[in-house]
Enzyme design. Structure first.
Site, PDB file in Angstrom:
ATOM      1  N   ASN A  37      -0.162   3.341   9.583  1.00 17.13           N
ATOM      2  CA  ASN A  37       0.536   3.140   8.320  1.00 17.13           C
ATOM      3  C   ASN A  37       0.724   4.435   7.542  1.00 17.13           C
ATOM      4  OD1 ASN A  37      -0.125  -0.251   7.216  1.00 17.13           O
ATOM      5  ND2 ASN A  37       0.071   0.499   9.275  1.00 17.13           N
ATOM      6  N   GLN A  82       0.829  -1.195   0.000  1.00 16.57           N
ATOM      7  CA  GLN A  82       0.000   0.000   0.000  1.00 16.57           C
ATOM      8  C   GLN A  82       0.867   1.249   0.000  1.00 16.57           C
ATOM      9  OE1 GLN A  82      -2.256  -1.045   3.491  1.00 16.57           O
ATOM     10  NE2 GLN A  82      -1.153   0.425   4.754  1.00 16.57           N
ATOM     11  N   ALA A  83       0.278   2.312  -0.520  1.00 16.18           N
ATOM     12  CA  ALA A  83       0.965   3.594  -0.584  1.00 16.18           C
ATOM     13  C   ALA A  83      -0.073   4.695  -0.417  1.00 16.18           C
ATOM     14  CB  ALA A  83       1.697   3.736  -1.916  1.00 16.18           C
ATOM     15  N   TYR A  84       0.411   5.875  -0.062  1.00 12.52           N
ATOM     16  CA  TYR A  84      -0.481   6.970   0.303  1.00 12.52           C
ATOM     17  C   TYR A  84      -0.355   8.124  -0.669  1.00 12.52           C
ATOM     18  CZ  TYR A  84      -1.436   4.284   4.384  1.00 12.52           C
ATOM     19  OH  TYR A  84      -1.860   3.268   5.198  1.00 12.52           O
ATOM     20  N   LEU A  85      -1.515   8.562  -1.164  1.00 14.40           N
ATOM     21  CA  LEU A  85      -1.591   9.731  -2.036  1.00 14.40           C
ATOM     22  C   LEU A  85      -1.730  10.991  -1.191  1.00 14.40           C
ATOM     23  CD1 LEU A  85      -4.082   8.235  -4.619  1.00 14.40           C
ATOM     24  CD2 LEU A  85      -1.596   8.384  -4.829  1.00 14.40           C
TER      25      LEU A  85
END
Length: 163
Positions: A140, A26-29
């Site tokens: 996270n 997962q990654a965050y915008l």
């Protein structure tokens, strides 16, 4: 509404391989509000989370692999990978996240609840350690923004405590 508590782990449960698990990337915008993209095995999502530590709004929208790959390139910060084990515990499911890659050595258990009252009265199993629900370092979204030095500090702290 998502209502969850987070805990560090004192001792890993035995025979983790017996439990269902998912590989998550997962990654965050964005982190305020949280806008995240996630691959869970071969499923893809975009998630919006409102403000809050234990209780907050959460909405998941399905993505396809191409949309996920496109959005992943636009993410800021660290990409998080972890193996999530689903462990039944009374009426709940413990989501045991064993982090990989940059965050290797960090293990966090999350438990979701139908109400704030149930969350507050939850009696954790003996293998749980410190309750870190209100410690932002273990969210996270915050981990995605950490510098390598901060990650090493947490890994060292957990290793010295035997967690």
């Amino acid at each position: 509404m998502e209502i969850e508590r987070k805990f560090l782990i004192q001792k890993m449960p035995e025979h983790l391989e017996q439990y269902k698990s998912h590989l998550i990337e997962q990654a965050y915008l964005n982190v305020r509000p949280v806008v995240r993209v996630r691959r869970e095995d071969e499923n893809y999502y975009m998630t919006y989370k409102g403000g809050g530590m234990m209780a907050r709004e959460e909405y998941n929208l399905p993505l396809d692999a191409d949309s996920y790959a496109h959005l992943l390139q636009k993410a800021d910060g660290n990409i998080i990978t972890k193996r999530r084990y689903l462990i039944p515990f009374h009426a709940y499911t413990i989501e045991l996240d064993v982090f990989e890659g940059l965050f290797e050595g960090i293990v966090v258990a999350e438990v979701e609840f139908p109400s704030i009252e149930e969350a507050e009265s939850f009696a954790a199993p003996e293998w749980f350690g410190e309750d870190v629900t209100y410690d932002g370092r273990y969210h996270n979204s915050a981990m995605s923004r950490m510098k390598v030095e901060e990650i090493v500090e947490i890994q060292s702290l957990l290793a010295s405590e035997g967690k």
